[in-house]
Design an enzyme around this catalytic site. Sequence first.
Site, PDB file in Angstrom:
ATOM      1  N   GLY A  52       0.884  -1.169   0.000  1.00 23.20           N
ATOM      2  CA  GLY A  52       0.000   0.000   0.000  1.00 23.20           C
ATOM      3  C   GLY A  52       0.911   1.204   0.000  1.00 23.20           C
ATOM      4  CB  SER A  54       5.470   2.667   3.807  1.00 21.33           C
ATOM      5  OG  SER A  54       6.126   3.644   3.044  1.00 21.33           O
ATOM      6  CB  CYS A  84       5.193  -3.799  -1.467  1.00 22.42           C
ATOM      7  SG  CYS A  84       5.659  -2.557  -2.661  1.00 22.42           S
ATOM      8  CG  HIS A 174       2.433  -6.502  -4.437  1.00 21.66           C
ATOM      9  ND1 HIS A 174       1.673  -6.023  -3.389  1.00 21.66           N
ATOM     10  CD2 HIS A 174       3.183  -5.464  -4.849  1.00 21.66           C
ATOM     11  CE1 HIS A 174       1.949  -4.750  -3.195  1.00 21.66           C
ATOM     12  NE2 HIS A 174       2.863  -4.380  -4.061  1.00 21.66           N
ATOM     13  CD  GLU A 176       0.036  -9.054  -2.287  1.00 27.88           C
ATOM     14  OE1 GLU A 176       1.102  -9.702  -2.243  1.00 27.88           O
ATOM     15  OE2 GLU A 176      -0.004  -7.811  -2.325  1.00 27.88           O
TER      16      GLU A 176
HETATM   17  N1  GLN Z   1       5.767   2.962  -2.876  1.00 27.79           N
HETATM   18  C1  GLN Z   1       5.068   2.464  -1.725  1.00 27.79           C
HETATM   19  C2  GLN Z   1       5.680   2.994  -0.431  1.00 27.79           C
HETATM   20  O1  GLN Z   1       6.696   3.612  -0.445  1.00 27.79           O
HETATM   21  C3  GLN Z   1       5.036   0.956  -1.688  1.00 27.79           C
HETATM   22  C4  GLN Z   1       4.240   0.424  -2.848  1.00 27.79           C
HETATM   23  C5  GLN Z   1       3.536  -0.866  -2.579  1.00 27.79           C
HETATM   24  O2  GLN Z   1       3.362  -1.291  -1.451  1.00 27.79           O
HETATM   25  N2  GLN Z   1       3.081  -1.480  -3.639  1.00 27.79           N
HETATM   26  O3  GLN Z   1       5.154   2.768   0.595  1.00 27.79           O
END
Ligand code: GLN
Length: 196
Positions: A52, A54, A84, A174, A176
């Site tokens: 998501g 962070s 991620c 990912h 998932e």
């Molecule tokens: N770019 C997002 C971040 O820095 C991470 C992206 C992701 O979780 N798909 O949190």
Amino acid sequence: MKIGVLALQGAFAEHIKMLEKLGVESFEIRKKNDLDNAVNNNGIDGLIIPGGESTVIGKLLYDLDLFDDIKNLILNGLPVFGTCAGLILLAKEIENDNRSYFGVMDIKVRRNAYGRQLGSFFTKSEFKGIGVIPMTFIRAPYILDVGENVEILSKVDGNIVAARENNILVTSYHPELNTDLNVHKFFIKMCDEVKK
Ligand code: GLN
């Protein structure tokens, strides 16, 4: 076996589906009560922190008063799998950000390491002990440096994209979002080992 999935923002529903396919029970952690109930009933054997944003998940963890409880559970050995943004939240050091969050894994990471806009891609690469698996990257980080207790599990183009340190498993990509269940199986095995 029951796995808590942090469900504040991002790709949590997809993790729950993967666990369903493996016949593993799970529950969403949306607020402090969800976690407290599980902990009080011995009802949490592992935790997934999804991808998501962070910064958003990090802020919500504080706003919802979940941060310290989750950090303590991880420090006490609860198996955790971060994908991620989840990886970023677990890392001790973020190279291009002066924040850090749980800071429980001895890795240094680069956020948005493939660029912000065009940084999404699909590839296949080796996951140690499993073989070649599909990997979907979305504005992903990668790991620049690991401490001595960290086992490197995957690399793509020479960059570390999956690793484990004791009870903590992380992937930049990912799993998932693909149909291959192997990484989730790997995590459930980690949870099984602790439960025994
Ligand atoms: N770019 C997002 C971040 O820095 C991470 C992206 C992701 O979780 N798909 O949190």
